[in-house]
Design a protein around this motif. Structure first.
Motif, PDB file in Angstrom:
ATOM      1  N   GLU A  32      68.639  54.260  53.935  1.00 29.74           N
ATOM      2  CA  GLU A  32      69.051  54.210  52.525  1.00 29.74           C
ATOM      3  C   GLU A  32      68.380  55.338  51.747  1.00 29.74           C
ATOM      4  OE1 GLU A  32      71.146  52.550  50.237  1.00 29.74           O
ATOM      5  OE2 GLU A  32      70.111  53.980  48.935  1.00 29.74           O
ATOM      6  N   LYS A  33      69.232  56.107  51.032  1.00 24.96           N
ATOM      7  CA  LYS A  33      68.725  57.254  50.272  1.00 24.96           C
ATOM      8  C   LYS A  33      67.803  56.829  49.124  1.00 24.96           C
ATOM      9  CE  LYS A  33      71.627  60.014  47.575  1.00 24.96           C
ATOM     10  NZ  LYS A  33      72.592  61.103  47.409  1.00 24.96           N
ATOM     11  N   GLY A  68      69.918  53.135  45.527  1.00 29.91           N
ATOM     12  CA  GLY A  68      68.791  52.225  45.712  1.00 29.91           C
ATOM     13  C   GLY A  68      69.182  51.177  46.730  1.00 29.91           C
ATOM     14  N   THR A  72      75.283  50.226  44.499  1.00 29.86           N
ATOM     15  CA  THR A  72      75.786  50.090  43.130  1.00 29.86           C
ATOM     16  C   THR A  72      75.922  48.627  42.714  1.00 29.86           C
ATOM     17  OG1 THR A  72      76.999  52.141  43.589  1.00 29.86           O
ATOM     18  CG2 THR A  72      77.535  51.037  41.548  1.00 29.86           C
ATOM     19  N   ILE A  77      78.525  44.445  36.920  1.00 33.77           N
ATOM     20  CA  ILE A  77      78.423  43.386  35.917  1.00 33.77           C
ATOM     21  C   ILE A  77      78.984  42.068  36.457  1.00 33.77           C
ATOM     22  CG2 ILE A  77      78.246  44.945  33.963  1.00 33.77           C
ATOM     23  CD1 ILE A  77      81.052  44.447  33.295  1.00 33.77           C
ATOM     24  N   ALA A  78      78.904  41.969  37.804  1.00 34.33           N
ATOM     25  CA  ALA A  78      79.097  40.694  38.510  1.00 34.33           C
ATOM     26  C   ALA A  78      80.523  40.150  38.507  1.00 34.33           C
ATOM     27  CB  ALA A  78      78.124  39.639  37.970  1.00 34.33           C
ATOM     28  N   ASN A  79      81.512  41.012  38.165  1.00 35.95           N
ATOM     29  CA  ASN A  79      82.907  40.557  38.247  1.00 35.95           C
ATOM     30  C   ASN A  79      83.276  40.380  39.707  1.00 35.95           C
ATOM     31  OD1 ASN A  79      83.154  40.945  35.465  1.00 35.95           O
ATOM     32  ND2 ASN A  79      83.752  43.084  35.736  1.00 35.95           N
ATOM     33  N   VAL A 184      70.524  60.735  54.536  1.00 37.71           N
ATOM     34  CA  VAL A 184      71.228  61.245  55.721  1.00 37.71           C
ATOM     35  C   VAL A 184      72.024  62.491  55.345  1.00 37.71           C
ATOM     36  CG1 VAL A 184      73.066  60.734  57.379  1.00 37.71           C
ATOM     37  CG2 VAL A 184      71.345  58.998  56.840  1.00 37.71           C
ATOM     38  N   ALA A 379      83.768  52.095  49.893  1.00 39.75           N
ATOM     39  CA  ALA A 379      84.925  52.308  49.007  1.00 39.75           C
ATOM     40  C   ALA A 379      85.713  53.555  49.381  1.00 39.75           C
ATOM     41  CB  ALA A 379      84.457  52.397  47.560  1.00 39.75           C
ATOM     42  N   PRO A 389      87.781  45.327  39.728  1.00 42.63           N
ATOM     43  CA  PRO A 389      86.483  45.349  40.417  1.00 42.63           C
ATOM     44  C   PRO A 389      86.610  45.153  41.936  1.00 42.63           C
ATOM     45  CG  PRO A 389      86.397  43.976  38.448  1.00 42.63           C
ATOM     46  CD  PRO A 389      87.836  44.306  38.666  1.00 42.63           C
ATOM     47  N   ILE A 391      84.125  44.947  44.478  1.00 42.86           N
ATOM     48  CA  ILE A 391      82.997  44.523  45.333  1.00 42.86           C
ATOM     49  C   ILE A 391      83.392  43.468  46.367  1.00 42.86           C
ATOM     50  CG2 ILE A 391      80.833  43.186  45.319  1.00 42.86           C
ATOM     51  CD1 ILE A 391      79.884  44.773  43.007  1.00 42.86           C
TER      52      ILE A 391
HETATM   53  C1  LIG Z   1      78.015  50.094  35.909  1.00 39.57           C
HETATM   54  C2  LIG Z   1      78.865  49.561  37.034  1.00 39.57           C
HETATM   55  C3  LIG Z   1      79.353  48.267  36.966  1.00 39.57           C
HETATM   56  C4  LIG Z   1      80.147  47.770  38.003  1.00 39.57           C
HETATM   57  N1  LIG Z   1      80.563  46.477  37.940  1.00 39.57           N
HETATM   58  C5  LIG Z   1      81.298  45.960  38.943  1.00 39.57           C
HETATM   59  C6  LIG Z   1      81.673  44.593  38.942  1.00 39.57           C
HETATM   60  O1  LIG Z   1      81.319  43.846  38.025  1.00 39.57           O
HETATM   61  N2  LIG Z   1      82.408  44.128  39.992  1.00 39.57           N
HETATM   62  C7  LIG Z   1      82.821  44.948  41.017  1.00 39.57           C
HETATM   63  O2  LIG Z   1      83.529  44.467  41.905  1.00 39.57           O
HETATM   64  N3  LIG Z   1      82.468  46.242  41.039  1.00 39.57           N
HETATM   65  C8  LIG Z   1      81.695  46.768  40.053  1.00 39.57           C
HETATM   66  N4  LIG Z   1      81.285  48.071  40.111  1.00 39.57           N
HETATM   67  C9  LIG Z   1      81.690  48.890  41.268  1.00 39.57           C
HETATM   68  C10 LIG Z   1      80.913  48.536  42.539  1.00 39.57           C
HETATM   69  O3  LIG Z   1      79.542  48.358  42.271  1.00 39.57           O
HETATM   70  C11 LIG Z   1      81.125  49.608  43.595  1.00 39.57           C
HETATM   71  O4  LIG Z   1      82.520  49.835  43.720  1.00 39.57           O
HETATM   72  C12 LIG Z   1      80.580  49.188  44.963  1.00 39.57           C
HETATM   73  O5  LIG Z   1      79.215  48.842  44.901  1.00 39.57           O
HETATM   74  C13 LIG Z   1      80.770  50.327  45.954  1.00 39.57           C
HETATM   75  O6  LIG Z   1      80.337  49.871  47.207  1.00 39.57           O
HETATM   76  P1  LIG Z   1      80.078  50.879  48.397  1.00 39.57           P
HETATM   77  O7  LIG Z   1      79.650  50.095  49.581  1.00 39.57           O
HETATM   78  O8  LIG Z   1      81.232  51.779  48.538  1.00 39.57           O
HETATM   79  O9  LIG Z   1      78.876  51.827  47.890  1.00 39.57           O
HETATM   80  P2  LIG Z   1      77.532  51.516  47.124  1.00 39.57           P
HETATM   81  O10 LIG Z   1      77.415  50.087  46.739  1.00 39.57           O
HETATM   82  O11 LIG Z   1      77.416  52.534  46.063  1.00 39.57           O
HETATM   83  O12 LIG Z   1      76.433  51.792  48.256  1.00 39.57           O
HETATM   84  C14 LIG Z   1      76.234  53.069  48.813  1.00 39.57           C
HETATM   85  C15 LIG Z   1      74.762  53.186  49.225  1.00 39.57           C
HETATM   86  O13 LIG Z   1      74.570  54.344  50.041  1.00 39.57           O
HETATM   87  C16 LIG Z   1      73.383  55.017  49.646  1.00 39.57           C
HETATM   88  N5  LIG Z   1      73.524  56.427  50.029  1.00 39.57           N
HETATM   89  C17 LIG Z   1      74.268  57.383  49.443  1.00 39.57           C
HETATM   90  N6  LIG Z   1      74.161  58.551  50.107  1.00 39.57           N
HETATM   91  C18 LIG Z   1      73.323  58.332  51.144  1.00 39.57           C
HETATM   92  C19 LIG Z   1      72.806  59.160  52.164  1.00 39.57           C
HETATM   93  N7  LIG Z   1      73.169  60.455  52.278  1.00 39.57           N
HETATM   94  N8  LIG Z   1      71.910  58.630  53.041  1.00 39.57           N
HETATM   95  C20 LIG Z   1      71.550  57.316  52.948  1.00 39.57           C
HETATM   96  N9  LIG Z   1      72.024  56.479  51.983  1.00 39.57           N
HETATM   97  C21 LIG Z   1      72.899  56.985  51.102  1.00 39.57           C
HETATM   98  C22 LIG Z   1      73.349  54.814  48.134  1.00 39.57           C
HETATM   99  O14 LIG Z   1      72.035  55.007  47.616  1.00 39.57           O
HETATM  100  C23 LIG Z   1      73.829  53.360  48.024  1.00 39.57           C
HETATM  101  O15 LIG Z   1      72.766  52.468  48.149  1.00 39.57           O
HETATM  102  C24 LIG Z   1      80.477  48.596  39.106  1.00 39.57           C
HETATM  103  C25 LIG Z   1      79.997  49.904  39.161  1.00 39.57           C
HETATM  104  C26 LIG Z   1      79.182  50.380  38.139  1.00 39.57           C
HETATM  105  C27 LIG Z   1      78.654  51.794  38.224  1.00 39.57           C
END
Ligand SMILES: Cc1cc2nc3c(=O)[nH]c(=O)nc-3n(C[C@H](O)[C@H](O)[C@H](O)COP(=O)(O)OP(=O)(O)OC[C@H]3O[C@@H](n4cnc5c(N)ncnc54)[C@H](O)[C@@H]3O)c2cc1C
Length: 409
Positions: A32-33, A68, A72, A77-79, A184, A379, A389, A391
């Protein structure tokens, strides 16, 4: 060198869900970055993609994401709505069972009536008067702990919001290893092993595994793919949104944001509090404060045409996007007018659901495999903008991949 069965890159919505599924059966390393941030400090992990150096030339829309442990989801916001089920089924991927499972894991439920705030009730009342059918938003929140502060997007002071940390903690309890602060860069294949190269404290480090799952999110996954020799298409969407709002003759308390919504074909509208409204009213010499403004978010299914380059992100509104936003704005404006708002202002366009940068059917097959043989699951594989949303769907895709891996062993 220690060789793992699986290396998972990224601990967000999809990565954490796969990790939880396979960690009892396989030796798993999660890279994790970002750092391990407590939920009440999650806001420190915000990343704005458009703040890159070429923003003036290339970036037209602020794109938000989180860095982190937990990804994300810590800022979400937990939708918790179901989305893209039909589109995925058309590609031969049925995630109904996995969606049920995620909803059970997170106790996803519509907000109880007694937790709805005055702004939400006003939105519901006025939109019903205008003939619309608002729905109560299902949330991933422990309502016994929630204090309705309306600051889910900063993390959660009260540990009420449920995030991917739940799956990460379970994966670790089953034996997975987590390495935060490890970025990575690329994935290589040598003989039957993959080597994952990255940076930790300025040093280049390699890890080896029989297979790799790339879940770095739609803004980082394409960078790792491109560095690894897999060219990604110009298919970035972000679920563009604007919030319109204004001052109203009420004194509102804080409340849960996006507590209700009205879905339309290619956009949704939902009550949303944005500090930007106060600033924008101020620019028009209209004084307002937290207590007396209301806002409505218009979130659209945008065209998949953006691109994540090495040093910049390119994303702009197409004509179709503008049309969808203005359709939503005209409905939301009527609701605001009925609610007693005179002057309506709008925030800039933002995107918080980036996706589509390594889509199913183009960069990965329907087993989520790239031509190099490793997996992508986040995503970036979504076939089109959900305009909602994502998630739950992303976690369900993580579970689906985990089950495929367990079934194939
Ligand atoms: C303010 C905000 C509110 C939101 N509210 C909602 C909501 O209420 N409901 C909902 O469904 N969606 C919501 N979303 C969208 C949702 O959070 C994201 O669509 C979802 O988390 C994306 O999932 P993911 O697995 O693609 O990536 P992420 O959850 O972004 O995870 C990717 C991870 O990879 C890590 N990473 C990146 N690059 C590297 C690397 N090179 N090496 C190692 N690690 C790396 C990142 O640090 C991160 O931890 C919200 C987004 C935001 C910004």
């Amino acid at each position: 060198m220690n060789k793992y069965d699986y290396i998972i890159i990224g601990s967000g919505a999809s990565g954490a869900a796969v990790a939880e599924k396979i960690s009892s059966d396989y030796e798993v390393l999660i890279l994790e970055k970002g750092e391990n941030l407590p939920l009440n400090e999650a806001h420190k992990g915000y990343v704005r993609a458009s703040s890159c150096k070429d923003f003036e030339e290339h970036g037209k829309i602020d794109i938000l994401s989180g860095m982190g442990v937990g990804g994300t989801t810590l800022l979400a916001i937990a939708n918790g709505v179901r989305t893209q089920e039909k589109e995925l089924r058309n590609l031969g991927i049925d995630i109904e069972k996995e969606l049920d499972e995620v909803e059970r894991d997170f106790g996803v439920l519509p907000i109880p009536k007694n937790m709805l705030g005055e702004r939400t009730n006003l939105f519901i009342e006025k939109s019903k008067e205008l003939g619309y059918e608002p729905k109560i938003m299902p949330k991933m929140i422990d309502f016994n702990k929630c204090k309705k502060c309306g600051k889910c997007n900063m993390g959660c002071q009260f540990q009420a919001k449920k995030t991917s940390l739940y799956y990460i903690e379970k994966a670790i309890s089953k034996g997975a290893k987590l390495k935060p602060n490890f970025e990575v860069l690329k994935i290589n294949k040598k003989d039957e092993y993959f080597t994952v190269q990255g940076i930790e404290k300025g040093n280049l480090i390699n890890f080896s595994a029989k297979n790799v799952i790339l879940s770095a999110g739609a803004l980082d996954t394409p960078k790792v793919l491109n560095n690894s020799g897999i060219i990604t298409p110009k298919k970035l969407f972000v679920d563009i949104f604007v919030t319109i709002g204004g001052r109203c003759n009420h004194s509102f308390k804080d409340e849960i944001n996006m507590a209700a919504y009205i879905p339309f074909n290619d956009f949704l509208i939902s009550p949303y509090y944005s500090e930007r409204i106060i600033k924008m009213l101020g620019e028009r010499k209209i004084e307002s404060k937290r207590e007396n403004i209301i806002g409505i978010m218009i979130k659209i299914k945008d065209d998949s045409c953006g691109y994540v380059g090495k040093d910049f992100t390119e994303k702009y509104c197409t004509g179709k996007d503008v049309q969808k936003i203005s359709n939503g704005v005209s409905i939301a404006s009527r609701i605001l007018k009925e609610s007693g708002v005179d002057t309506i202002v709008s925030t800039e366009a933002i995107g918080a659901h980036p996706g589509g940068t390594a889509p199913l059917g183009i960069t990965v097959d329907n087993q989520f495999k790239t031509k190099m043989g490793f997996y992508v699951c986040d995503a970036s594989i979504l076939p089109e903008s959900p305009g909602a949303p994502p998630i739950l769907t992303l976690m369900a895709l993580g579970k689906r991949l985990g089950e495929n891996i367990l079934d194939s062993s």
